[in-house]
Design a protein around this motif. Structure first.
Motif: not given
Length: 126
Positions: A20-21, A25, A28-29, A31-32, A67, A72
């Motif tokens: 994930f890290i 980006s 990650q957005d 996912y959030t 991920v 995702l």
């Protein structure tokens, strides 16, 4: 001597948080936003393990996320055969048989629609 030496390929097993890290980006957005949507319903809790993040209500599995590469993966506890073909979901094994690979804004929007459908079928409120 050189003939006896072989190249050894080393492959590391990375955790969910590591993948994930290191993800893009925009992944990650997505996912959030999806995680916030799932946790906005009453009684839904998240649990992070080595390989994935699971979402449960009590002992009932609702969803899980992973991920992989530049996508995702969202697994939902819906029957894939009962869904509209526009969602383009795949069939998976286990408690969450519906898989949707999220790589774009449209797929993210579809994933949020499917989450709302799932919560309505489980009669969960925000």
């Amino acid at each position: 001597m050189e003939d006896k030496m072989r190249e050894v390929e080393i492959r590391y097993r990375r955790s969910f948080l590591s993948r994930f890290i290191q993800a893009e980006s925009y992944i990650q957005d997505y996912y959030t936003e999806i995680k916030n949507e799932l946790l906005s319903y009453k009684g839904v809790k998240a649990r992070t393990s080595w390989s994935k993040e699971s979402f449960n209500r009590g002992r009932t599995h609702i969803a899980r996320m992973d991920v992989k590469g530049k996508a995702l993966y969202l697994y939902l506890a819906l029957e894939p055969e009962s869904l509209d073909p526009k969602y383009r979901v795949a069939t998976a094994k286990g408690d969450c048989p519906t898989l949707i690979k999220i790589k774009s804004e449209r797929k993210k929007k579809y994933a949020l629609e499917l989450i709302r459908m799932l919560m309505e079928s489980l009669e969960l409120k925000r």
